[in-house]
Scaffold this motif. Structure first.
Motif, short mmCIF file in Angstrom:
data_model
loop_
_atom_site.label_atom_id
_atom_site.label_comp_id
_atom_site.label_asym_id
_atom_site.label_seq_id
_atom_site.Cartn_x
_atom_site.Cartn_y
_atom_site.Cartn_z
N PRO A 64 -67.54 85.53 -86.84
CA PRO A 64 -66.21 84.99 -87.10
C PRO A 64 -66.18 83.49 -86.90
O PRO A 64 -66.88 82.94 -86.07
N ALA A 65 -65.37 82.84 -87.72
CA ALA A 65 -65.29 81.39 -87.66
C ALA A 65 -64.72 80.93 -86.33
O ALA A 65 -63.90 81.61 -85.71
N ARG A 66 -65.14 79.77 -85.89
CA ARG A 66 -64.64 79.23 -84.63
C ARG A 66 -63.23 78.70 -84.80
O ARG A 66 -62.88 78.18 -85.85
N PRO A 67 -62.44 78.79 -83.78
CA PRO A 67 -61.17 78.08 -83.83
C PRO A 67 -61.41 76.58 -83.89
O PRO A 67 -62.52 76.09 -83.69
N GLY A 68 -60.32 75.84 -84.16
CA GLY A 68 -60.46 74.40 -84.29
C GLY A 68 -60.99 73.74 -83.04
O GLY A 68 -61.78 72.80 -83.11
N ALA A 69 -60.56 74.22 -81.85
CA ALA A 69 -61.02 73.61 -80.61
C ALA A 69 -62.52 73.81 -80.43
O ALA A 69 -63.23 72.91 -79.98
N ARG A 70 -63.03 74.98 -80.82
CA ARG A 70 -64.46 75.21 -80.70
C ARG A 70 -65.23 74.34 -81.68
O ARG A 70 -66.32 73.85 -81.37
N THR A 71 -64.70 74.15 -82.86
CA THR A 71 -65.37 73.29 -83.83
C THR A 71 -65.44 71.85 -83.31
O THR A 71 -66.48 71.20 -83.39
N ALA A 72 -64.32 71.35 -82.81
CA ALA A 72 -64.33 69.99 -82.25
C ALA A 72 -65.25 69.90 -81.04
O ALA A 72 -65.96 68.90 -80.86
N GLY A 73 -65.28 70.95 -80.22
CA GLY A 73 -66.18 70.95 -79.07
C GLY A 73 -67.63 70.97 -79.48
O GLY A 73 -68.48 70.29 -78.87
#
Length: 503
Positions: free
Chosen positions: A362-371
């Motif tokens: 599953p795709a990462r949430p936005g916070a995980r992507t930025a992290g």
């Protein structure tokens, strides 16, 4: 008589001792031999090069013994060890600590091959592939064999004009050998991600660990993004170097001809320039990032302030030093390099946030992507700091005590540039890849990265559920890691061929 027979029966032959040692530590003897052979081949390559230059030189300064001492010194310098030059005009020993980064490629490649071959184990008695040797055994054998040859070479080098600085020799040679051998063992086991995940899980704080190694954590995305960013920075630095050499071609040619005479001297200077090209590329990357580099104590060359350069020896690569004059358009144009590197890091992080492959997560949430983008920027800055630390060093005392970029300044500048550019880029790439299929993307078939549509005649109205990942049907490293442990993300019955369960 009975006692004599009993003592004869208990007598152990040398062959039996070797067999017992091999049975107790399988793979240790091939690792020792491979490590010693890697060190010997590296020393032989440097010796052949130095001897050829010494033979072709019309004015040799020393005999064959001096050439052999220089070859051993170059081998140590290739590992990052600092040398001390004793034959100075002032009589004060002068350090030589700028290792040509291109020379490092040969020892690393030899160690990598030796450790990989030692871990693979060769063939068994029937001619088939033998099982993998335990990673710790192969790694330790290669490291010990390499140091067993390197230590006498360092002691022999101590009697020459270029002598090793022991604190750097003891630190750098085992460090380079251990890292290169570890990479070779990891390659032999198929580059599993379990050890990397365990190391990150143990080293990172809890919040960062949950961000990176949570239910959707994929450390491979972070590593690929960091390596791509580092490659762009160093490769872009090489392009800047080539462009500057092209603008100062006449000065570089005059320096090349003035430095020595005869084809043998010109060949030696040319080989030295080629070996120092990676160093100059890292210097150019540091210049593009902003901190610049030092040309001696107190002379800092940056895009914003380029003071008059002190008199330097006529060396072709030094002709590429940017011209003095703050605010020049060409000086500020180099800022496009860190911006490009940030875009590449952000693109890799954002692309990895959207699922890809046969069994996407599953795709990462936005916070995980930025992290993930931020962590890739940190790792890229750390890699560039290591390169900057190896690319510079002292070439003497007083004014010549420091040449090259300051590693911590380069790392801090790279981190700022990459975080400012990579984080928003990763979020934009993630949003673009997760856009609805109707936004100009058209209908997509399964596996195309968009919404999944039912196949004709499937009988289901919804999208196909993702298949569970299957373990490798074959492979010498399935279910294992370089250190003989099961991968953390493989449970019994899930992707394990030995369990007999199907995915």
């Amino acid at each position: 008589m009975a006692g004599v027979i009993q003592m004869t029966a208990r007598r152990t032959t040398p062959a039996a001792l070797l067999t017992r040692l091999r049975d107790r530590s399988p793979g240790l003897a091939p690792g020792l031999l491979g490590g010693a052979l890697a060190a010997g081949l590296g020393l032989a390559a440097f010796t052949v090069l130095v001897i050829l230059l010494w033979i072709s030189s019309p004015y040799p300064d020393s005999g064959p013994g001096g050439a052999l001492h220089i070859a051993a010194a170059l081998w140590l310098l290739a590992h990052g060890a600092e040398l001390v030059r004793t034959d100075t005009l002032s009589g004060v020993p002068a350090p030589v600590g700028v290792p040509p980064l291109l020379l490092l490629a040969l020892p690393v490649w030899l160690l990598h091959r030796a450790a990989r071959d030692a871990a693979e184990g060769g063939t068994d008695g029937a001619g088939g592939e033998a099982p993998l040797v335990p990673g710790r055994t192969a790694w330790a054998g290669v490291l010990l064999g390499y140091l067993a040859v390197g230590a006498p070479a360092a002691l022999y080098c101590a009697g020459g004009v270029l002598r090793p600085a022991w604190q750097w020799t003891v630190l750098c040679v085992p460090l380079v050998a251990g890292l290169a051998a570890g990479a070779g063992v990891w390659t032999a086991y198929g580059r599993p991600s379990g050890p990397l995940e365990r190391v990150l899980g143990a080293a990172l704080p809890r919040g960062v660990r949950h961000l990176v190694l949570g239910p959707y954590g994929r450390p491979g995305v972070v590593v690929r993004a960091a390596v791509a960013g580092t490659t762009v920075l160093v490769g872009g630095g090489a392009l800047l170097l080539v462009g500057s050499l092209g603008r100062h071609g006449g000065e570089a040619r005059r320096a090349f001809l003035r430095l020595t005479e005869g084809w043998s001297g010109w060949l030696a200077v040319l080989l030295l320039c080629v070996a120092l090209v990676p160093n100059a590329a890292v210097w150019a990357a540091a210049y593009a990032l902003g901190p610049g580099f030092l040309l001696g104590t107190g002379t800092l060359v940056t895009p914003s302030s380029s003071p008059p350069v002190p008199p330097l020896p006529p060396f072709p690569l030094l002709a590429a030093v940017p011209d003095a004059g703050a605010g020049a358009t060409s000086n500020w144009a180099v800022g496009a390099l860190p911006v490009t590197a940030g875009l590449v890091v952000g693109w890799f992080a954002g692309r990895g946030a959207a699922s890809s492959g046969p069994a996407p997560a599953p795709a990462r949430p936005g916070a995980r992507t930025a992290g993930a983008a931020g962590l890739a920027a940190v790792l890229c800055a750390a890699l560039l700091s290591v390169l900057a630390a190896f690319a510079g060093g002292p070439l003497g005392v007083a004014t010549l005590a420091r040449f090259g970029p300051v590693w911590w300044q380069v790392g801090a500048a790279a981190l700022v540039w990459l975080v400012l550019v990579a984080v928003p880029t990763s979020l934009a790439v993630r949003a673009w890849r997760r856009r609805p299929p109707g936004d100009g993307a058209g209908d997509r078939r399964p596996g195309g990265g968009g919404a999944m549509t039912p196949l004709p005649g499937d009988g289901r109205d919804g999208p196909h559920p993702p298949r569970r990942p299957r373990g490798p049907a074959s492979g010498r490293w399935s279910g294992g890691t370089p250190f003989g442990e099961r991968d953390a993300d493989t449970a019994p019955g899930e992707g394990d061929p030995a369990s007999g369960a199907r995915g």
